[in-house]
Design a protein around this motif. Structure first.
Motif, short mmCIF file in Angstrom:
data_model
loop_
_atom_site.label_atom_id
_atom_site.label_comp_id
_atom_site.label_asym_id
_atom_site.label_seq_id
_atom_site.Cartn_x
_atom_site.Cartn_y
_atom_site.Cartn_z
N ASP A 149 85.92 -9.89 -13.12
CA ASP A 149 84.52 -10.48 -13.43
C ASP A 149 84.52 -11.80 -12.48
O ASP A 149 83.50 -11.55 -11.58
CB ASP A 149 84.40 -10.87 -14.93
CG ASP A 149 83.95 -9.60 -15.76
OD1 ASP A 149 83.81 -8.68 -15.12
OD2 ASP A 149 84.07 -9.92 -16.91
N GLY A 150 85.27 -12.56 -12.43
CA GLY A 150 85.50 -13.64 -11.69
C GLY A 150 85.43 -13.20 -10.11
O GLY A 150 84.56 -14.06 -9.20
N ASP A 151 86.32 -12.42 -9.66
CA ASP A 151 86.09 -11.94 -8.44
C ASP A 151 84.78 -11.24 -7.75
O ASP A 151 84.29 -11.69 -6.79
CB ASP A 151 87.54 -11.09 -8.22
CG ASP A 151 88.68 -11.82 -8.11
OD1 ASP A 151 88.85 -12.82 -8.30
OD2 ASP A 151 89.78 -11.05 -7.80
N ALA A 152 84.31 -10.53 -8.85
CA ALA A 152 82.97 -10.00 -8.63
C ALA A 152 81.96 -11.12 -8.29
O ALA A 152 81.16 -11.01 -7.43
CB ALA A 152 82.64 -9.02 -9.68
N THR A 153 82.15 -11.90 -9.18
CA THR A 153 80.97 -13.12 -9.09
C THR A 153 81.24 -13.86 -7.70
O THR A 153 80.25 -14.17 -6.95
CB THR A 153 81.01 -14.14 -10.14
OG1 THR A 153 80.81 -13.45 -11.28
CG2 THR A 153 80.24 -15.23 -10.33
N GLY A 154 82.48 -14.26 -7.31
CA GLY A 154 82.66 -14.84 -6.19
C GLY A 154 82.31 -14.04 -4.74
O GLY A 154 82.05 -14.51 -3.95
#
Length: 395
Positions: A160-165
Motif C-alpha cells: 500500500d505504501g509503495d502504491a501511494t508513493g
C-alpha cells in the motif's frame, strides 16, 4: 529544496503574522481596517504569534478557523497555516525525526495537498508580495507536499505504501518534469514490486533520472550509483547491455514511458531465437544438421562424438534431405575439393578416389553426400570420402 521554500514563505508569511499581532491596534486607529471580532479572537491571534512549536501553532490556527471562520484575517490565517504545514512537513524528513514527527509531517503534507487552492488563493496574496514570489511559493509548496507524502509512503516498504508513493511521485513529475529524485524514486518503487512485466518501466525511469541536469538533478554520488545499478539491472533483464543507449535516448525525450516502449527480456529473446531456429531448420534442414554436427565435434568431448559418426554416410539415407548444398571454394588437388556448406572460408573437404576431370571453378554450386573420414577443430573442417555419383551439379 525545503530550505529555499522556507525562505520564500518566510518573507510572505511574516507580513501575515505582523498583521495578526496588530489586529487590536488596527481596530482602534482605523475603523474600516481588518479587526478582530472580540477579545477571544484577539487572544487566539496572540497565542498563534507567540507559539514556537509548529504542531501546537497549527492546532491554535485550526481552533481559530473553527471559532471564527469569517475572520477579517482569514486570508492571512490561511497563508500562515500553509507556512506552518510546510515547517511540520519538512521536519518529518530530517535526520533523527521521530515517528511522531513523521506522522505529523504526513498529515501536514496531506493538508497542504488538499487545501493549497484555499491557502494560496489569489485574494490571500499580501500586497508586498510580488506575483513571482506568489507563484514560486505555490509551486514549491505543491512540490513539497507530494515529495513528503511520497517519501513517507515509500519508507513504509509495504504494498500500500509503495502504491501511494508511486502515485505521489507521478504527480510530482506532472508539474515538475525536471525532478530527478521523483523520477528515480518512481523507477525504484516499480522495480521493488518485482513484477517482471513492469521491469522495463522501472528501468525507463531510472534511465531518465540519471540524465536530468540542472538544479533538480541527482547528487553526484547518487547518480554514479544509479548508473551502475541501471547497467546491472538492464543486463540482468535483457541479457547484456545492448540497446541500453537507445533506452536512454527514449527516456530523455519523453516525460513518461510511451505506451509502445519495450525492452526484450532474456526469456523473450530465447523464445524468439528458438522460434527463429525452428523456422530456419524447417526451411534449411541441411544447414541445421550441419550446424548440429559442427557443434558436437567442436565441443569438449568432440572426439567421442566423432567415434560415433566416423565412416557414416551423411546425410543419412532416407533422411529429411538427400544431399548437402555447397559451393566450391578451391581445388587443392585433382582429387580434392574445399567447399562451403556454412562458412565462406570453407568448412568441408571432399576426397575422391579418382581425379576429377579438369578444374572446377570457385563458386560452382552443387550438392553432395559422403562418408565421414576425419575433422579439424580449428579451423573447423569436416573431411568426407566421396564417389563421383555422390555429387550432383559439378561439370
Amino acid at each position: 529544496m525545503f530550505d529555499r521554500l522556507s525562505k520564500t514563505l518566510a518573507g510572505i508569511a511574516t507580513l501575515s503574522l505582523l498583521a495578526l499581532s496588530m489586529g487590536g491596534a488596527a481596530l482602534a486607529q482605523a475603523p474600516k481596517a481588518p479587526a478582530v471580532k472580540d477579545q477571544g479572537e484577539y487572544d487566539l491571534t496572540q497565542a498563534v504569534t507567540k507559539e514556537k512549536d509548529p504542531v501546537k501553532q497549527l492546532e491554535l490556527l485550526r481552533q481559530w478557523e473553527q471559532k471564527y471562520p469569517d475572520s477579517d484575517f482569514k486570508g492571512q490565517r490561511s497563508l500562515t497555516m500553509a507556512q506552518v504545514d510546510s515547517q511540520i512537513a519538512a521536519k518529518g524528513l530530517q535526520p533523527g525525526s521521530t515517528p511522531a514527527d513523521t506522522d505529523a509531517a504526513q498529515k501536514a503534507a496531506q493538508d497542504l495537498a488538499d487545501n493549497l487552492d484555499k491557502y494560496l488563493a489569489p485574494e490571500n496574496k499580501p500586497a508586498a508580495a510580488t506575483d513571482d514570489q506568489w507563484k514560486q511559493a505555490r509551486q514549491q509548496l505543491e512540490q513539497q507536499s507530494h515529495t513528503v507524502l511520497g517519501m513517507i509512503a515509500m519508507a513504509k516498504k509495504t504494498p500500500d505504501g509503495d502504491a501511494t508513493g508511486e502515485k505521489e511521485f507521478r504527480k510530482l513529475m506532472e508539474f515538475s518534469p525536471g525532478d530527478a529524485s521523483a523520477t528515480y524514486n518512481l523507477g525504484s518503487l516499480i522495480l521493488r514490486e518485482r513484477k517482471v512485466d513492469r521491469i522495463p518501466e522501472g528501468l525507463f525511469y531510472i534511465a531518465k533520472a540519471i540524465q536530468i541536469t540542472g538544479p533538480m538533478a541527482l547528487a553526484a554520488p547518487t547518480k554514479t550509483a544509479a548508473e551502475t545499478y541501471l547497467k546491472k539491472a538492464y543486463a540482468g533483464y535483457h541479457g547484456d547491455e545492448n540497446g541500453l543507449e537507445e533506452v536512454k535516448k527514449v527516456a530523455l525525450s519523453a516525460s513518461f514511458m510511451p505506451p509502445d516502449f519495450k525492452i526484450e527480456s532474456v526469456t523473450d529473446i530465447a523464445k524468439k531465437q528458438e522460434g527463429d531456429a525452428a523456422a530456419f531448420a524447417a526451411a534449411n534442414p541441411d544447414i541445421a544438421l550441419w550446424r548440429q554436427i559442427r557443434g558436437a565435434l567442436t565441443a569438449a568431448d568432440g572426439a567421442t562424438y566423432f567415434g560415433q559418426v566416423k565412416e557414416s554416410l551423411v546425410p543419412p539415407p532416407n533422411g529429411a534431405f538427400p544431399m548437402f548444398r555447397a559451393k566450391v571454394i578451391s581445388q587443392p588437388s585433382p582429387k580434392e575439393l574445399l567447399v562451403n556448406v556454412d562458412n565462406l572460408a570453407g568448412d568441408a573437404t571432399l576426397k575422391f578416389e579418382t581425379a576429377l576431370k579438369g578444374t572446377i571453378e570457385a563458386g560452382t554450386a552443387f550438392k553432395f553426400k559422403g562418408v565421414v573420414d576425419s575433422y579439424n577443430k580449428d579451423p573447423y573442417t569436416l573431411v568426407f570420402t566421396a564417389d563421383k555419383e555422390d555429387v550432383d551439379g559439378l561439370p
